[in-house]
Design an enzyme around this catalytic site. Structure first.
Site, PDB file in Angstrom:
ATOM      1  N   LYS A 123       0.800  -1.225   0.000  1.00  0.00           N
ATOM      2  CA  LYS A 123       0.000   0.000   0.000  1.00  0.00           C
ATOM      3  C   LYS A 123       0.835   1.277   0.000  1.00  0.00           C
ATOM      4  CE  LYS A 123      -3.992  -2.069   2.263  1.00  0.00           C
ATOM      5  NZ  LYS A 123      -4.735  -2.165   3.541  1.00  0.00           N
ATOM      6  N   TYR A 124       2.134   1.138   0.235  1.00  0.00           N
ATOM      7  CA  TYR A 124       2.985   2.336   0.261  1.00  0.00           C
ATOM      8  C   TYR A 124       3.121   2.974  -1.125  1.00  0.00           C
ATOM      9  CZ  TYR A 124       4.500   1.882   5.125  1.00  0.00           C
ATOM     10  OH  TYR A 124       4.537   1.847   6.494  1.00  0.00           O
ATOM     11  N   ASP A 210       7.242   7.432   2.276  1.00  0.00           N
ATOM     12  CA  ASP A 210       6.084   8.049   2.946  1.00  0.00           C
ATOM     13  C   ASP A 210       6.456   9.459   3.419  1.00  0.00           C
ATOM     14  OD1 ASP A 210       7.905   6.965   4.764  1.00  0.00           O
ATOM     15  OD2 ASP A 210       6.383   6.777   6.332  1.00  0.00           O
ATOM     16  N   HIS A 230      17.738  11.892  13.370  1.00  0.00           N
ATOM     17  CA  HIS A 230      16.315  11.592  13.546  1.00  0.00           C
ATOM     18  C   HIS A 230      15.637  12.725  14.322  1.00  0.00           C
ATOM     19  CE1 HIS A 230      12.692   9.409  14.597  1.00  0.00           C
ATOM     20  NE2 HIS A 230      13.089   8.389  13.856  1.00  0.00           N
ATOM     21  N   GLU A 300      17.662   0.244  10.533  1.00  0.00           N
ATOM     22  CA  GLU A 300      17.990   1.512  11.202  1.00  0.00           C
ATOM     23  C   GLU A 300      18.945   1.265  12.381  1.00  0.00           C
ATOM     24  OE1 GLU A 300      15.268   5.165  11.728  1.00  0.00           O
ATOM     25  OE2 GLU A 300      15.038   4.058  13.617  1.00  0.00           O
TER      26      GLU A 300
END
Ligand code: UDP
Ligand code: MN
Length: 351
Positions: A123-124, A210, A230, A300
């Site tokens: 769905k991304y 996203d 971040h 990450e």
């Protein structure tokens, strides 16, 4: 002891002089051949080596600024509300620390090309259009950019008009029932893509789909190994960073380790540097998997371990990956790239 005659002395001196000349001649030839070899092997890398000088000029730093007009720089006036250099003297890029006109002027004659990887699995895919449209408006405008889209839905990739010198390539990847796997496999695909690209691109950035661009992201972000801080943790003590804390994992960082908490959603640099990082993270991730462990934040976590050991040469401030749901902090003068708010339960194959 027999005393040498005048003739013998002259002959010896002559012999010695010839020997010395011979040695000098050989040495000179050796230097020339070494520099030719360097020239040959580096030609594709366009490193300039001249015959009389065996020291190659580094592409990274050989930036020429002829006929450029820009504002006078100062070492007294500048940002005082933020730290603009790391303790290992890598720049931390914030708005107001660089001159975009100067930087673009320095890099334009080099005709650099920037590869971008973006994954849109499941769905991304719905995020892709805004990502591409806003990249056209803000990401390395006026430079060669090649976006590599990895998706399991190639037919749903939106057609976005790209400016000259910019293009998109779509690559099919399998779907997955675990978002962790999609996220983690990125390192493997980045590694193999770079192996294919070899010398055809100069820099690469690997970005979350996203997200959207809201402001300039350009030549100021270029560097050997580039990490993005971040937005969620830069006020916290390192003990609070969500690093992998189990010593069994290859992503482990002890409470007294770590500089910053870097994003998995944006990183980049020179091809060779990013290749080494992607390969190392992938190998460590796979070794962990064989040992039955998955790091807290998958790639990450591995990236954070890697960047603790291999210090990034440039650090991008959280302007370069903010989050839409976060309220703006005073030090963030400009949000350049930001993650859109999403409903995880609705969008991910598993939560
Ligand atoms: N991703 C994807 N499909 C998924 C899950 C993740 O394509 O089902 C890719 C996508 O590029 C995404 C990235 O992996 O931006 C990281 O995942 P996500 O954005 O969900 O992580 P977050 O930014 O929320 O930590
Ligand atoms: Mn994301």
């Amino acid at each position: 002891m027999r005393v040498m005659s005048g003739k013998t002395v002259t002959a010896t001196l002559l012999l010695l002089s010839f020997l010395l000349l011979g040695v000098l001649y050989c040495y000179q030839n050796y230097r020339v051949s070494v520099s030719f070899e360097l020239n040959d092997s580096r030609q594709t890398d366009s490193v300039c080596v001249c015959v009389c000088d065996v020291l190659p000029l580094s592409e990274e730093f050989h930036l020429e600024a002829e006929h450029l007009r820009y504002q006078q720089p100062s070492i007294l006036i500048g940002r005082t509300d933020v730290v603009t250099v790391t303790p290992w003297l890598a720049p931390v890029v914030w708005d107001g620390t660089f001159d975009p006109v100067l930087l673009d002027g320095l890099y334009r004659p080099r005709n650099i090309s920037v590869a971008v990887t973006v994954f849109a699995v499941g769905k991304y895919i719905r995020f892709l259009e805004a990502f591409l449209l806003t990249a056209e408006q803000h990401f390395f405008v006026g430079f060669n950019v090649h976006v590599y889209i990895f998706t399991d839905r190639p037919n749903e990739v939106p057609r976005v008009h790209m400016a000259p010198g910019r293009q998109v390539t779509v690559r099919s990847v399998p779907s997955s029932r675990r978002w962790q796997e999609i996220s983690a496999r990125r390192m493997e695909l980045i590694q193999t893509l770079i192996e294919e690209l070899r010398n055809h691109k100069d820099y690469i950035f690997c970005l979350d789909v996203d997200s959207r661009f809201h402001g300039r992201w350009g030549t100021e972000s270029l560097g050997g190994l580039v990490g993005v801080i971040h937005p969620g943790y830069y006020r916290d003590q390192r003990t609070k960073f969500p690093y992998e804390r189990r010593p069994e994992s290859r992503a482990y960082l002890a409470p007294e380790d770590g500089d910053f908490y870097y994003c998995g959603g944006a990183f980049g640099g020179r091809l060779q540097e990013v290749h080494l990082m992607a390969k190392t993270c992938r190998q460590d991730f796979e070794a962990d998997a064989r040992g039955g462990i998955e790091a807290a934040w998958q790639e990450e976590s591995h990236l954070n371990r890697y960047m603790w050991i291999h210090k990034p040469t440039k650090v991008l401030s959280p302007e370069y990956l903010w989050q839409d749901f976060k309220s703006r902090e005073p030090e963030i003068r400009l949000v350049r790239f930001s993650g859109v708010a999403k409903n995880y339960a609705e969008i991910r194959p598993n939560t």
